[in-house]
Motif scaffolding. Structure first.
Motif, PDB file in Angstrom:
ATOM      1  N   GLN A  98       6.441  12.441  -2.769  1.00 46.85           N
ATOM      2  CA  GLN A  98       5.135  11.894  -3.129  1.00 46.85           C
ATOM      3  C   GLN A  98       4.073  12.988  -3.228  1.00 46.85           C
ATOM      4  O   GLN A  98       3.077  12.835  -3.952  1.00 46.85           O
ATOM      5  CB  GLN A  98       4.701  10.827  -2.104  1.00 46.85           C
ATOM      6  N   ASN A  99       4.277  14.090  -2.516  1.00 50.19           N
ATOM      7  CA  ASN A  99       3.296  15.176  -2.534  1.00 50.19           C
ATOM      8  C   ASN A  99       3.173  15.813  -3.916  1.00 50.19           C
ATOM      9  O   ASN A  99       2.169  16.470  -4.215  1.00 50.19           O
ATOM     10  CB  ASN A  99       3.667  16.247  -1.502  1.00 50.19           C
ATOM     11  N   ALA A 103      -3.139  12.096  -6.483  1.00 58.94           N
ATOM     12  CA  ALA A 103      -3.681  10.859  -5.912  1.00 58.94           C
ATOM     13  C   ALA A 103      -4.502  10.118  -6.970  1.00 58.94           C
ATOM     14  O   ALA A 103      -5.164  10.731  -7.806  1.00 58.94           O
ATOM     15  CB  ALA A 103      -4.534  11.175  -4.688  1.00 58.94           C
ATOM     16  N   LYS A 104      -4.446   8.807  -6.909  1.00 62.60           N
ATOM     17  CA  LYS A 104      -5.216   7.953  -7.827  1.00 62.60           C
ATOM     18  C   LYS A 104      -6.223   7.131  -7.023  1.00 62.60           C
ATOM     19  O   LYS A 104      -6.088   6.963  -5.804  1.00 62.60           O
ATOM     20  CB  LYS A 104      -4.280   7.016  -8.589  1.00 62.60           C
ATOM     21  N   THR A 105      -7.236   6.623  -7.718  1.00 64.36           N
ATOM     22  CA  THR A 105      -8.248   5.764  -7.088  1.00 64.36           C
ATOM     23  C   THR A 105      -8.020   4.319  -7.523  1.00 64.36           C
ATOM     24  O   THR A 105      -7.239   4.043  -8.445  1.00 64.36           O
ATOM     25  CB  THR A 105      -9.655   6.207  -7.480  1.00 64.36           C
ATOM     26  N   HIS A 154      -1.579   2.466 -12.293  1.00 67.58           N
ATOM     27  CA  HIS A 154      -1.782   3.373 -11.156  1.00 67.58           C
ATOM     28  C   HIS A 154      -0.898   4.620 -11.288  1.00 67.58           C
ATOM     29  O   HIS A 154      -1.320   5.728 -10.907  1.00 67.58           O
ATOM     30  CB  HIS A 154      -1.457   2.639  -9.855  1.00 67.58           C
ATOM     31  N   ASN A 240       2.387   7.469  -6.982  1.00 69.06           N
ATOM     32  CA  ASN A 240       1.180   8.234  -6.671  1.00 69.06           C
ATOM     33  C   ASN A 240       0.484   7.668  -5.435  1.00 69.06           C
ATOM     34  O   ASN A 240       0.362   6.440  -5.301  1.00 69.06           O
ATOM     35  CB  ASN A 240       0.212   8.187  -7.843  1.00 69.06           C
ATOM     36  N   PRO A 241       0.009   8.534  -4.525  1.00 65.90           N
ATOM     37  CA  PRO A 241      -0.763   8.030  -3.381  1.00 65.90           C
ATOM     38  C   PRO A 241      -2.111   7.473  -3.844  1.00 65.90           C
ATOM     39  O   PRO A 241      -2.581   7.785  -4.938  1.00 65.90           O
ATOM     40  CB  PRO A 241      -0.944   9.263  -2.493  1.00 65.90           C
ATOM     41  N   LEU A 242      -2.721   6.664  -2.994  1.00 58.25           N
ATOM     42  CA  LEU A 242      -4.004   6.033  -3.304  1.00 58.25           C
ATOM     43  C   LEU A 242      -5.094   6.668  -2.449  1.00 58.25           C
ATOM     44  O   LEU A 242      -4.946   6.791  -1.230  1.00 58.25           O
ATOM     45  CB  LEU A 242      -3.933   4.519  -3.043  1.00 58.25           C
ATOM     46  N   ARG A 243      -6.195   7.065  -3.083  1.00 59.01           N
ATOM     47  CA  ARG A 243      -7.316   7.677  -2.378  1.00 59.01           C
ATOM     48  C   ARG A 243      -8.519   6.732  -2.427  1.00 59.01           C
ATOM     49  O   ARG A 243      -9.164   6.603  -3.464  1.00 59.01           O
ATOM     50  CB  ARG A 243      -7.690   9.017  -3.004  1.00 59.01           C
TER      51      ARG A 243
END
Length: 810
Positions: A98-99, A103-105, A154, A240-243
């Motif tokens: 995942q790194n 990151a997405k919003t 996303h 993608n992680p979520l920020r």
């Protein structure tokens, strides 16, 4: 069965639950509100301005087209198979961790999709039922497609022509209905975005609203959990992680974390992993004892309690052939199709056992355990868990087996709301000659929704930056209280009409039926210590201010002991603490008195307000404007309320007033116009007005748009200046009592049987009051001149009495 089984236990007693549905059974035809429309026509009322032709907004029919573009799928069956084979080569594009992914919003995945049922009538054919209502199964399909598209938004990567991810629905966590009516000729809007992300999973929340009466109103909230897989759908893939951005998004993200923890906790609470709790052991033991055959004392021989049916016999099954046209973009059967078929089977089961059309309350835990291949035979089984008269819980279980013939149970009798918790409802025992007769249990008040929030009509405002709220909270106790008040006033006025026609009531008599929401809503918003003064249409306010039906009817019939004014006031002169009803025969004369009461409140500094009521017929009186002027100058805590019931005596407001915007008549005084047929609108507006006055801002003018069913007085038949059809139309569309009743029934805040019991009790109370009012003695002749002057000695004022001796104060 009689004992109520907790969700964890009941799921394990049956099987692994795939889909939980809660239905509300609507036993009253008045609650089944279906919209009728002209075939092929466009409803202007339900046509949203943002769905005009040529709008750039995403159409619901284009959602699946966009998904095909993202994954490279084809609409042609043979080409589709080839495209899926080619997707296997995309595995090299997957992230190793995942790194590696940016990151997405939340705004990156935010989508808005339109379903223009009002603007495009040709769409309705797919979404309509036989009864001109919207098929909720089709809404499930649209939600499923939207959740997948939100998840792909996303994970979108501009550098890739096609997405290597296969995103599928793992779980529908919950769908909560905000309202139970979906109009078939009004435009629908779906909005949603990603709210939480794990390593390979995504939570997406969606909201559905519908354009009706000039604004969008919420219909449902849905939470879907999606999982990302590799192109061949064989193993998990990273997303993608979520920020979160800002405290509000951080709060939403934390709610997603809490939802994940709750799901993990529930998954470990299986009876296959954890021993039953004390409560669950007691329930199992109770079920065992209730069905124990004392002659054999064996599990092989069980006894069915009276008026019950084995849960195994409360099933409805259906077989589906999974054709290619029902496939998704990954060449499997579309999850939305599976949800629709399961929902419709569950609905049919609830309908057959409930004996009427059910309305959806919520959907919980739709769990997809494995993909369904094209060409499969799918057996759907709907299982009745428990019937609590209004709520019916069902599970639908896919199983790879052939369907068995299932006989339909007969229609069960209605269940009373006040039945003892352990008492089974009896009746029609001749239908119980076979298993599967019916499942009927009693219900308790704990089964009702204790509180709900409703959308109310927006108030028009004058000289105000904002008006009362457009949502109102209602508790079950409040709703029943308002219903009792309005129904009591209605029955009391109808009894007064009967007594007047029997010539038992004489003189002037102005009835209040039709306007009950005004009196009930105002009283709910002010304090008992606040003051209220009104004109001669005062019976409703006399009751809400604390005077009993017996005292009111006894006053109308001129009775000495029981009448609220000892039988000397009649219809136009009724009083109670902080209430001044009728007063003068001069039209509008109570308004200056109300301003004077407000002056006294201000002078005493007791934080009280005075509600000063008058009708549209009095709104043109000059003394009103004098009162407005003084109240504004001195900032008096006075709420001037015009009850606009459309007619001043026999003259319509359009013929009597150059301007019918009565809420603007104060000019320099702020004003609001309120739907006077909705008790919640009146309550919220009056609270707003009272807060305005108590804060020291001075007076405020309210216009309550209402309607009286009777004529101006009992000497007025009421149909010479308006038609009977007009009166009937208001009764059928805007009656305040019916409106409140439908709201509570559609939100499971009360039952039809409970309202019937209240109606019976009110009828009895009014009949007993009428009996008393016609048997209590009339005042004797010697009472004629009593209570004319006050017996208190006058205050000594120097120089006002010519017979008093002048005294020097020096």
């Amino acid at each position: 069965m009689t004992p109520q089984v907790p969700e964890r236990l009941s799921a394990q007693l049956l099987a692994v639950s795939w889909m939980w549905i809660r239905f509300l059974l609507l036993r009253s035809a008045v609650s089944l509100r279906a919209r009728s429309f002209c075939s092929g026509g466009v409803s202007k009322q339900g046509r949203a301005p943002d769905m005009i032709e040529g709008s750039p907004l995403l159409h619901v029919s284009n959602v699946r087209n966009r998904l095909r573009e993202i994954v490279g799928a084809s609409t042609n069956w043979s080409d589709h198979q080839k495209a899926m084979t080619e997707r296997a080569s995309l595995s090299s594009m997957l992230a190793k961790s995942q790194n590696e992914l940016p990151a997405k919003t939340m705004k990156d995945s935010r989508l808005e999709v339109h379903l223009p049922l009002g603007s495009e009538p040709q769409l309705r054919e797919k979404y309509l039922t036989f009864h001109n209502t919207v098929r909720f199964g089709r809404i499930l399909e649209d939600l499923d497609s939207l959740a997948v598209l939100i998840s792909y938004s996303h994970t979108y990567n501009m550098a890739l022509k096609r997405s290597p991810l296969s995103i599928v629905t793992a779980l529908v966590d919950k769908i909560d209905m905000r309202q139970h009516v979906i109009y078939p000729d009004c435009d629908i809007k779906f909005t949603g975005h990603v709210t939480w992300v794990g390593k390979t999973s995504i939570e997406a929340k969606m909201h559905m609203s519908q354009y009706h009466d000039g604004a969008y109103a919420p219909v449902l909230d849905a939470t879907f959990v999606m999982v990302a897989r590799d192109p061949e759908n064989k193993r998990a893939a990273f997303v993608n992680p979520l920020r979160p951005e800002g405290p509000e998004e951080e709060k939403i993200f934390q709610e997603g974390e809490a939802n994940k923890s709750r799901r993990v906790e529930l998954s470990t609470a299986s009876l296959l992993k954890v021993a039953p709790t004390d409560e669950e052991r007691k329930i199992v033991h109770s079920l065992f004892l209730n069905t124990l055959d004392t002659k054999t004392v064996s599990f092989r021989s069980r006894v069915l309690p009276p008026n019950s049916v084995w849960m195994e016999d409360a099933k409805l099954k259906g077989l589906e052939i999974c054709h290619p046209q029902e496939r998704n973009i990954f060449n499997r059967i579309f999850g939305g199709f599976l949800m629709r078929k399961a929902y419709e089977l569950g609905w049919a089961n609830a309908c057959s056992f409930g004996g009427c059309r059910p309305s959806l309350v919520a959907v919980d835990d739709i769990l997809f355990q494995k993909p369904v291949e094209i060409g499969s035979l799918l057996l759907l089984s709907s299982q009745l868990l428990t019937d609590l008269s209004e709520y019916v819980s069902l599970t639908s279980l896919p199983a790879p087996a052939l369907a068995k013939t299932q006989r339909q149970p007969p229609k069960p009798p209605p269940v009373g709301a006040n039945a003892p918790a352990a008492e089974l409802v009896s009746g029609h025992t001749d239908q119980l000659d076979r298993p599967g007769g019916r499942v009927v249990v009693s219900r308790s008040f704990a089964d009702f929704t204790p509180q709900a929030t409703f959308d109310i009509k927006k108030c028009d405002v004058h000289r105000l930056e904002e008006g009362p709220p457009v949502k109102a909270e209602l508790t079950r106790d409040q709703g029943l209280q308002y219903y009792r008040i309005m129904q009591t006033v209605r029955r009391m006025e109808l009894k007064a009409d009967q007594l007047y026609k029997q010539k038992i009531i004489r003189g002037f008599c102005h009835l209040y039926d039709g306007q009950e929401a005004c009196a009930a809503g105002i009283e709910a918003a002010i304090n008992p210590s606040d003051h209220l003064i009104t004109a001669y249409r005062a019976h409703g306010y006399t009751y809400t201010r604390g005077v009993s039906v017996k005292e009111i009817l006894a006053e109308l019939t001129g009775r000495r002991k029981g009448g609220v004014a000892k039988g000397k006031g009649g219809s136009m002169h009724m009083y109670a603490p902080h209430f001044y009803g009728g007063n003068s025969g001069i039209v509008g004369a109570q308004v200056p008195l109300g301003a004077g009461i407000a002056l006294a409140c201000q002078y005493q500094g007791n934080n009280q307000v005075c509600v000063t009521l008058y009708g549209d017929g009095a709104a043109n009186q000059g003394q009103l404007f004098e009162s407005f002027n003084m109240a504004a100058l001195w900032k008096l805590p006075c709420i001037f309320i015009c009850e606009n019931n459309k007619y001043g005596m026999g003259t319509s407001v359009e013929r009597a007033s150059a301007s019918t915007d009565y809420y603007k008549r104060g000019d320099f005084i702020p004003g609001i116009r309120v739907d006077g047929m909705d008790v919640l609108c009146v309550r919220e507006a009056t609270k707003f007005a009272a807060d305005h006055c108590r804060s020291g801002k001075g007076p405020i003018v309210m216009e309550l748009q209402t309607y009286r069913y009777h004529g101006h007085s009992m000497s007025d038949p009421g149909v010479s200046y308006r038609t009977r059809e007009e009166i009937q139309e208001v009764r059928s569309k805007s009656d305040p009592i019916t409106m409140l009743k439908e709201r509570m029934l559609s939100n499971n805040m009360a039952s039809v049987e409970e309202f019937k019991e209240i109606d019976i009790a009110i009828r009895k109370e009014v009949e007993e009051a009428a009996q008393f009012a016609t048997s209590d003695p009339e005042p004797p002749l010697e009472e004629l001149c009593n209570h004319i002057f006050s017996n208190n000695p006058p205050v000594e004022v120097r120089g006002t009495n010519p017979w008093a001796t002048l005294k020097s104060v020096s």
